[in-house]
Design an enzyme around this catalytic site. Structure first.
Site, PDB file in Angstrom:
ATOM      1  N   CYS A 134      59.518  -5.978  58.892  1.00 34.45           N
ATOM      2  CA  CYS A 134      58.313  -6.649  58.405  1.00 34.45           C
ATOM      3  C   CYS A 134      57.610  -5.845  57.328  1.00 34.45           C
ATOM      4  CB  CYS A 134      57.362  -6.913  59.571  1.00 34.45           C
ATOM      5  SG  CYS A 134      55.818  -7.698  59.079  1.00 34.45           S
ATOM      6  N   CYS A 139      58.088  -9.304  55.815  1.00 38.57           N
ATOM      7  CA  CYS A 139      56.830 -10.042  55.627  1.00 38.57           C
ATOM      8  C   CYS A 139      55.933  -9.456  54.545  1.00 38.57           C
ATOM      9  CB  CYS A 139      56.046 -10.082  56.935  1.00 38.57           C
ATOM     10  SG  CYS A 139      57.028 -10.259  58.425  1.00 38.57           S
ATOM     11  N   LYS A 142      57.468  -9.253  50.913  1.00 39.50           N
ATOM     12  CA  LYS A 142      57.705 -10.653  50.552  1.00 39.50           C
ATOM     13  C   LYS A 142      56.416 -11.337  50.138  1.00 39.50           C
ATOM     14  CE  LYS A 142      57.089 -13.480  53.465  1.00 39.50           C
ATOM     15  NZ  LYS A 142      57.982 -13.989  54.490  1.00 39.50           N
ATOM     16  N   TYR A 268      63.838 -19.717  56.395  1.00 43.86           N
ATOM     17  CA  TYR A 268      62.636 -19.112  55.828  1.00 43.86           C
ATOM     18  C   TYR A 268      62.945 -18.279  54.583  1.00 43.86           C
ATOM     19  CZ  TYR A 268      59.805 -19.701  60.186  1.00 43.86           C
ATOM     20  OH  TYR A 268      59.109 -20.179  61.270  1.00 43.86           O
ATOM     21  N   GLU A 272      61.869 -19.057  50.713  1.00 41.01           N
ATOM     22  CA  GLU A 272      60.834 -18.218  50.118  1.00 41.01           C
ATOM     23  C   GLU A 272      61.329 -17.523  48.855  1.00 41.01           C
ATOM     24  OE1 GLU A 272      58.306 -17.220  54.190  1.00 41.01           O
ATOM     25  OE2 GLU A 272      59.960 -15.907  53.581  1.00 41.01           O
ATOM     26  N   HIS A 535      33.408 -29.686  53.135  1.00 43.20           N
ATOM     27  CA  HIS A 535      33.682 -30.431  51.906  1.00 43.20           C
ATOM     28  C   HIS A 535      33.218 -29.653  50.680  1.00 43.20           C
ATOM     29  CE1 HIS A 535      34.391 -34.046  49.544  1.00 43.20           C
ATOM     30  NE2 HIS A 535      33.230 -33.832  48.950  1.00 43.20           N
ATOM     31  N   GLU A 540      39.666 -30.323  55.394  1.00 40.56           N
ATOM     32  CA  GLU A 540      38.867 -31.388  56.003  1.00 40.56           C
ATOM     33  C   GLU A 540      39.691 -32.649  56.263  1.00 40.56           C
ATOM     34  OE1 GLU A 540      35.835 -33.346  53.544  1.00 40.56           O
ATOM     35  OE2 GLU A 540      36.743 -32.375  51.794  1.00 40.56           O
TER      36      GLU A 540
END
Length: 631
Positions: A134, A139, A142, A268, A272, A535, A540
């Site tokens: 990672c 992770c 990346k 993944y 990516e 908003h 939302e």
């Protein structure tokens, strides 16, 4: 408590050990742990234990362990009584190993951790290191590359907002150097964190000798319990010329940005990196042997991202893979293609500067000594076989993270390591909960998802309600970019409970984290509906979707109904025409079409349509998407 700690200073230590009071004793007036007193409790720890010892009804506890354990754990005892060098020996300094070792030490255990790679800025030492895949080749770097790749869009979009940005090109080498510097810094952070947590870090790759013995750099250590947390490693297919290709490991250390890249895979990592290379200006072709990438994700999500990638100019070729690779005399590589996706009359080869395989990872157990120690492995992929408590076939040996056949995600490894340490050393037995795990794919645009897909929900049976929307974000009303956001809720039609939340769009990973909390709390669609939206935001939309997507049966019947309504009127006056059977205000012609459509749809097994959206402007929706040729 202050009085107790002050009085304790009058006692002398016994062979380096101190008595520890039990604040959890239900008969004791001191039932609240020191940690509950915040900074005061910490001051008491330093004042009270730096000098000597205090009375402990639960037994002797090493003085240094008491100081490490600021929560003043009542379960910590003289663990060295078993006669081994350590209470806990962790093999591997990745996410699961680091977390488990730190938590175990905080509970008072004597812990060592062995990690063979140095990490940081050099490819030969950077494929591993503290933090594991990672931090070093996963992770973290990346995500840094994703940020950089997206800046190309931001620079282009800035003009629409009045900014005149001069593009001077890309300095790839500077970016890689900055990335390496940050990864080196993080390795130092992890080393200090382990040291300050009371974990002894041993440099070198550890191997199992027997149930209680580990060897590191030629020296042997014994431990009461051993944790295997060595993670996984990328693999290449067994084809001619595979050694000419790279994996994600090497992709983080490329000396220059490739002009032409072929990415092979559909998970993944492949998705990516295809987005990363495209963002940095490479011509990208993506090959996947299946008919659609990202297996296990919601079909709408998969198809939506495929559309976005094609719009950006990424050449997606499904049903296609590579059978061999060769090096060209003038530089570059040529790959021979295979698979049912090859277009008739199209080229069966492709040339590129870099070919990257992201076709899977394998648990890194080769040469670890598992067989010698009696630890059983899965013959299909070499994963360590564990029970629900992460215990292997050898009672003293445990395993967590990507080395076992569970969920190969960093946060899952963290949770597993934490649960194990609490169970073994903290007196808090608990199991890892694998339900409703939020996850993100940092594609461009990114994916965020948690809970059941529509396909999985329907497979369970029962009534499933779908709410879905797709729109162009406010930002791009000025930029002119056609990127669209997809949002989707999967709801139990009987209980109203939200079963799945899915999104493709900016900040999807950030948004889906809190959606995961909602699912863990058992939120219903009514809870979403009653929540006031923020908003203007994309998020939302999750609390304003009110119109339910027709289920497959409804959509299928409506589809055929519209078809029959389009037939000449004379055909609706035949023997099948049910004139007079339907009272006003139902149109006899529409009633005839709907009845015929319902019968035909049922006969064809209508539920095979899984992505029914809508049917025509006349019915208030749009044309449906049909899954895998059901009609």
């Amino acid at each position: 408590c202050v009085t107790l700690c002050a009085s304790a200073a009058t006692f002398s230590s016994v062979n380096g050990y101190a008595f520890a009071p039990s604040f959890q004793n239900p008969r004791s007036p001191f039932r609240r742990p020191l940690s509950a007193h915040s900074s005061l409790g910490q001051k008491q720890m330093h004042l009270g234990f730096a000098a000597s010892s205090v009375i402990a009804p639960r037994g002797l506890l090493p003085l240094q362990n008491q100081c490490r354990n600021r929560a003043f754990s009542v379960t910590a005892t003289k663990m060295a009584a078993h006669g081994h060098d350590y209470d806990y020996f962790v093999i591997g300094g990745g996410s699961g190993g680091v977390r488990s070792s730190r938590i175990a030490a905080s509970h008072g255990a004597k812990v060592a951790l062995a990690e063979g790679a140095q990490g940081g800025g050099l490819a030969d030492g950077g494929y591993g290191g503290l933090g594991g895949t990672c931090v070093n080749v996963g992770c973290v770097p990346k995500k840094l590359m994703v940020y950089g790749a997206h800046l190309a869009h931001d620079i282009h979009d800035a003009a629409a907002y009045g900014w005149n940005v001069k593009e001077e090109g890309l300095d790839w080498a500077r970016f890689i150097a900055n990335k390496n510097k940050e990864i080196s810094r993080l390795n130092g952070v992890y080393a200090n964190m382990l040291k300050n947590g009371g974990v002894q870090v041993l440099p070198g790759r550890a191997t199992l000798v027997d149930a209680h013995t580990v060897e590191v750099a030629g020296k042997r250590y014994t431990a009461d319990k051993i944790l295997v947390a060595v993670g996984g490693w990328p693999v290449k297919p067994n084809i001619p010329g595979a050694d000419l290709a790279i994996t994600s490991n090497e992709a983080f250390f490329l000396p220059q940005r490739p002009k032409r890249v072929v990415v092979v895979g559909g998970g993944y990592i492949a998705v990516e990196f295809a987005g990363i290379f495209k963002g940095y200006g490479s011509d990208v072709t993506m090959l996947h042997r299946g008919d659609m990438w990202l297996r296990g994700f919601d079909r709408d999500v998969r198809e939506h991202l495929a559309t976005e990638y094609r719009t950006q100019g990424i050449d997606l070729r499904f049903g296609t893979t590579i059978s061999s690779i060769e090096k060209l005399p003038g530089g570059g590589l040529r790959a021979t293609l295979a698979g049912p996706g090859l277009a008739a009359g199209g080229s069966s080869t492709i040339e590129a500067d870099v070919i990257m395989f992201a076709t899977g990872r394998r648990p890194r157990t080769e040469g670890l000594g598992c067989e010698k120690a009696g630890v059983k492995l899965d013959p299909s992929n070499g994963a360590v076989i564990v029970d629900e408590a992460f215990q292997t076939s050898v009672p003293s040996v445990y395993a967590v993270g990507d080395v076992i056949n569970r969920v190969a995600l960093t946060p899952v490894a963290l949770a597993e390591g934490h649960c194990l340490a609490d169970t073994l050393f903290g007196g808090k037995p608990r199991k890892t909960d694998y339900t409703d795990i939020p996850t993100a794919v940092f594609s461009n645009p990114p994916i965020g998802t948690v809970g059941l897909t529509e396909e999985a929900a329907r497979a369970k049976g029962g009534v499933v309600h779908i709410y879905r929307t797709s729109f162009r974000g406010m930002k791009h009303t000025l930029t002119g970019r056609q990127e669209k956001t997809l949002m989707k809720l999967v709801v139990d039609g009987t209980t109203d409970k939200v079963l799945g939340v899915h999104m493709v769009g900016a900040d999807a990973g950030e948004i889906i984290q809190l959606a995961g909390v909602c699912l863990k709390a058992g939120a219903t669609k009514a809870h979403f509906d009653s929540t006031i939206g923020v908003h203007p935001t994309a998020a939302e939309e999750f609390v304003t979707m009110r119109t339910r997507v027709p289920d497959p049966k409804e959509a299928g019947e409506a589809l055929f109904s519209e078809f029959f309504l389009a037939l000449p009127r004379s055909l609706s006056r035949g023997p099948l025409s049910p004139w007079g059977m339907y009272p006003s205000p139902v149109s006899p012609r529409r009633a005839w079409a709907e009845r015929l459509a319902a019968g035909l749809w049922s006969g064809l097994g209508g539920p095979r349509i899984t992505r029914a959206e809508s049917l025509s402007p006349k019915l208030g929706h749009c044309a449906p998407s049909v899954n895998e040729g059901a009609i």
